[in-house]
Design an enzyme around this catalytic site. Structure first.
Site, PDB file in Angstrom:
ATOM      1  N   SER A  36     -25.533  55.759 -29.039  1.00 20.50           N
ATOM      2  CA  SER A  36     -25.265  56.797 -28.036  1.00 20.50           C
ATOM      3  C   SER A  36     -26.382  56.841 -26.991  1.00 20.50           C
ATOM      4  O   SER A  36     -27.574  56.778 -27.327  1.00 20.50           O
ATOM      5  CB  SER A  36     -25.164  58.155 -28.746  1.00 20.50           C
ATOM      6  OG  SER A  36     -25.121  59.199 -27.801  1.00 20.50           O
ATOM      7  N   LYS A  64     -22.630  58.966 -24.454  1.00 22.57           N
ATOM      8  CA  LYS A  64     -23.904  59.676 -24.548  1.00 22.57           C
ATOM      9  C   LYS A  64     -23.602  61.098 -25.007  1.00 22.57           C
ATOM     10  O   LYS A  64     -22.470  61.585 -24.869  1.00 22.57           O
ATOM     11  CB  LYS A  64     -24.660  59.633 -23.227  1.00 22.57           C
ATOM     12  CG  LYS A  64     -24.020  60.387 -22.111  1.00 22.57           C
ATOM     13  CD  LYS A  64     -24.814  60.171 -20.826  1.00 22.57           C
ATOM     14  CE  LYS A  64     -24.059  60.782 -19.669  1.00 22.57           C
ATOM     15  NZ  LYS A  64     -24.552  60.391 -18.370  1.00 22.57           N
ATOM     16  N   ASN A  88     -38.662  57.540 -24.879  1.00 27.13           N
ATOM     17  CA  ASN A  88     -37.901  58.189 -23.814  1.00 27.13           C
ATOM     18  C   ASN A  88     -37.881  59.692 -24.038  1.00 27.13           C
ATOM     19  O   ASN A  88     -37.921  60.177 -25.164  1.00 27.13           O
ATOM     20  CB  ASN A  88     -36.478  57.617 -23.718  1.00 27.13           C
ATOM     21  CG  ASN A  88     -35.497  58.332 -24.614  1.00 27.13           C
ATOM     22  OD1 ASN A  88     -34.987  59.409 -24.261  1.00 27.13           O
ATOM     23  ND2 ASN A  88     -35.223  57.766 -25.783  1.00 27.13           N
ATOM     24  N   CYS A 149     -31.341  68.425 -33.216  1.00 24.26           N
ATOM     25  CA  CYS A 149     -31.438  69.542 -32.278  1.00 24.26           C
ATOM     26  C   CYS A 149     -31.871  70.790 -33.031  1.00 24.26           C
ATOM     27  O   CYS A 149     -31.559  70.949 -34.202  1.00 24.26           O
ATOM     28  CB  CYS A 149     -30.071  69.799 -31.664  1.00 24.26           C
ATOM     29  SG  CYS A 149     -28.794  70.017 -32.911  1.00 24.26           S
ATOM     30  N   ILE A 209     -30.858  54.973 -37.216  1.00 30.83           N
ATOM     31  CA  ILE A 209     -31.687  56.153 -36.980  1.00 30.83           C
ATOM     32  C   ILE A 209     -31.609  56.564 -35.508  1.00 30.83           C
ATOM     33  O   ILE A 209     -31.368  55.724 -34.645  1.00 30.83           O
ATOM     34  CB  ILE A 209     -33.171  55.904 -37.355  1.00 30.83           C
ATOM     35  CG1 ILE A 209     -33.784  54.773 -36.520  1.00 30.83           C
ATOM     36  CG2 ILE A 209     -33.343  55.668 -38.802  1.00 30.83           C
ATOM     37  CD1 ILE A 209     -35.313  54.606 -36.730  1.00 30.83           C
TER      38      ILE A 209
HETATM   39  C1  LIG Z   1     -32.784  56.107 -23.280  1.00 34.58           C
HETATM   40  C2  LIG Z   1     -32.177  56.521 -24.578  1.00 34.58           C
HETATM   41  C3  LIG Z   1     -31.210  57.528 -24.599  1.00 34.58           C
HETATM   42  C4  LIG Z   1     -30.646  57.926 -25.811  1.00 34.58           C
HETATM   43  N1  LIG Z   1     -29.698  58.918 -25.799  1.00 34.58           N
HETATM   44  C5  LIG Z   1     -29.138  59.317 -26.967  1.00 34.58           C
HETATM   45  C6  LIG Z   1     -28.116  60.304 -26.985  1.00 34.58           C
HETATM   46  O1  LIG Z   1     -27.677  60.812 -25.936  1.00 34.58           O
HETATM   47  N2  LIG Z   1     -27.625  60.686 -28.195  1.00 34.58           N
HETATM   48  C7  LIG Z   1     -28.044  60.123 -29.376  1.00 34.58           C
HETATM   49  O2  LIG Z   1     -27.534  60.489 -30.453  1.00 34.58           O
HETATM   50  N3  LIG Z   1     -28.980  59.136 -29.384  1.00 34.58           N
HETATM   51  C8  LIG Z   1     -29.532  58.735 -28.217  1.00 34.58           C
HETATM   52  N4  LIG Z   1     -30.460  57.734 -28.227  1.00 34.58           N
HETATM   53  C9  LIG Z   1     -30.843  57.106 -29.503  1.00 34.58           C
HETATM   54  C10 LIG Z   1     -30.103  55.754 -29.705  1.00 34.58           C
HETATM   55  O3  LIG Z   1     -28.702  55.950 -29.763  1.00 34.58           O
HETATM   56  C11 LIG Z   1     -30.571  55.075 -31.022  1.00 34.58           C
HETATM   57  O4  LIG Z   1     -30.258  55.916 -32.096  1.00 34.58           O
HETATM   58  C12 LIG Z   1     -32.069  54.789 -31.039  1.00 34.58           C
HETATM   59  O5  LIG Z   1     -32.549  54.462 -29.757  1.00 34.58           O
HETATM   60  C13 LIG Z   1     -32.435  53.663 -32.017  1.00 34.58           C
HETATM   61  O6  LIG Z   1     -31.812  52.443 -31.689  1.00 34.58           O
HETATM   62  P1  LIG Z   1     -32.513  51.326 -30.748  1.00 34.58           P
HETATM   63  O7  LIG Z   1     -33.907  51.137 -31.247  1.00 34.58           O
HETATM   64  O8  LIG Z   1     -31.649  50.114 -30.878  1.00 34.58           O
HETATM   65  O9  LIG Z   1     -32.502  51.889 -29.364  1.00 34.58           O
HETATM   66  C14 LIG Z   1     -31.040  57.315 -27.022  1.00 34.58           C
HETATM   67  C15 LIG Z   1     -32.003  56.294 -26.992  1.00 34.58           C
HETATM   68  C16 LIG Z   1     -32.566  55.891 -25.795  1.00 34.58           C
HETATM   69  C17 LIG Z   1     -33.575  54.782 -25.812  1.00 34.58           C
END
Ligand SMILES: Cc1cc2nc3c(=O)[nH]c(=O)nc-3n(C[C@H](O)[C@H](O)[C@H](O)COP(=O)(O)O)c2cc1C
Length: 313
Positions: A36, A64, A88, A149, A209
């Site tokens: 997401s 998202k 982020n 949250c 995660i």
């Molecule tokens: C820029 C950014 C925005 C994210 N926005 C959301 C979000 O809106 N909702 C959510 O559940 N996770 C959000 N995440 C978390 C990712 O979905 C994911 O769980 C986390 O980044 C770990 O995976 P990755 O290391 O492959 O990015 C976001 C991550 C990033 C980097």
């Protein structure tokens, strides 16, 4: 533990090139989703046109996170690059439920894969309105509950507390027949206890995660780099932690586990599947390369035949 390898997973059948992953009524034709908030399908459609629809990288699209009311997100700067990762503090900017249903849902419904809508609120009332609002729409195949949250009443982060997570799932479960996926936070001592609580509350799957709480300083000033003060770490730096949490969670729940955290290659994805995930999600890697999801799927497909039947504890 219930190591979910070919032939042993009750949530898969073996008819196609990939095992179909079933999460309630949601069918995933291959095991690679997006995390997401890390792939803007509407912007990608603008950039790549219908080619995106012909070669959509993921077996389902996870939106998202949306909230009941519009949010502007956090003040800039919102990103900080770390060795092998990024922090982020985007802060969930979104149009709110009404704006999402009006503007985004019709466009996301044109994608060639099932749509999972991620929702977050700071009280049960807000979650109820979100689940009611998106759950009543045929275009939506499943709902992901982002529980990273705070509950405004208790002040606690819902996903850090098994009791809060179970209470939320129990309150939302009767509102929809659509599959509910609970997106777990890694910022807790015992993610498996939260996952079990989600399952007992009626969740159809858990995903993990989310990002790890993190801070970076501006070397020039010694003050917080990010406008929000702190943020969440993602990318390859978190992968070993994600693998461990997936292993622990998959050992305790019977519902499917969607694993993510730093996946960049098919081999990374295979590690998550070997440790008990039924599906995986690509997140941060898509920022550098919007084709990362498709590449991970192709690499995974090539590796699958060589996968050892691991049952690790
Ligand atoms: C820029 C950014 C925005 C994210 N926005 C959301 C979000 O809106 N909702 C959510 O559940 N996770 C959000 N995440 C978390 C990712 O979905 C994911 O769980 C986390 O980044 C770990 O995976 P990755 O290391 O492959 O990015 C976001 C991550 C990033 C980097």
């Amino acid at each position: 533990m219930n190591g979910r390898t070919s032939g042993s997973d009750p949530h898969t059948d073996h008819s196609g090139t990939f095992d179909v992953v079933e999460i309630g009524s949601l069918r995933l034709e291959h095991p690679v989703l997006n995390g997401s908030g890390t792939f803007d399908a509407i912007a990608a459609r603008r950039a790549f046109g219908d080619a995106l629809l012909e070669r959509f990288p993921f077996s389902a699209f996870v939106s998202k996170t949306i909230t009941p009311e519009p949010r502007a997100g956090n003040p800039p700067p919102r990103l900080f690059e770390t060795p092998s990762g990024m922090i982020n503090s985007i802060g969930l900017p979104n149009k709110g439920l009404d704006g999402f249903l009006r503007d985004d849902l019709p466009q996301l419904a044109e994608l060639p894969v099932p749509l999972v809508v991620s929702v977050m609120a700071t009280d049960q009332e807000g979650f109820r309105s979100l689940v009611d609002g998106v759950g009543s729409r045929d275009e939506v195949a499943a709902i992901e509950l982002n529980v990273s949250c705070p509950n405004v009443k208790s002040g606690l982060i819902v996903g850090e507390q098994p009791a809060e997570t179970m209470a939320l799932c129990e309150a939302l479960r009767p509102l929809t027949e659509k599959p509910l996926i609970v997106k777990l936070t890694p910022n807790t001592a015992d993610p498996a206890a939260v996952a079990v609580a989600a399952e007992q509350g009626g969740a159809d799957a858990v995903s993990l995660i989310n990002t790890l709480r993190a801070t970076a300083l501006d070397p020039a000033t010694g003050t917080a780099w990010l406008g929000a003060g702190s943020g969440g770490l993602s990318g390859p730096a978190v992968r070993p932690i994600a693998l461990d949490q997936v292993r622990r969670v998959a050992g305790e729940v019977t519902v499917p586990v969607i694993g993510m955290g730093g996946i960049e290659t098919g081999s990374d994805a295979l590690d998550f599947l070997a440790l008990g995930a039924s599906a995986v999600a690509v997140g941060t890697a898509s920022f550098r390369d919007p084709g990362a999801g498709e590449r991970v799927r192709i690499e995974l497909e090539a590796l699958r035949g060589q996968a050892p039947a691991l049952h690790l504890n």
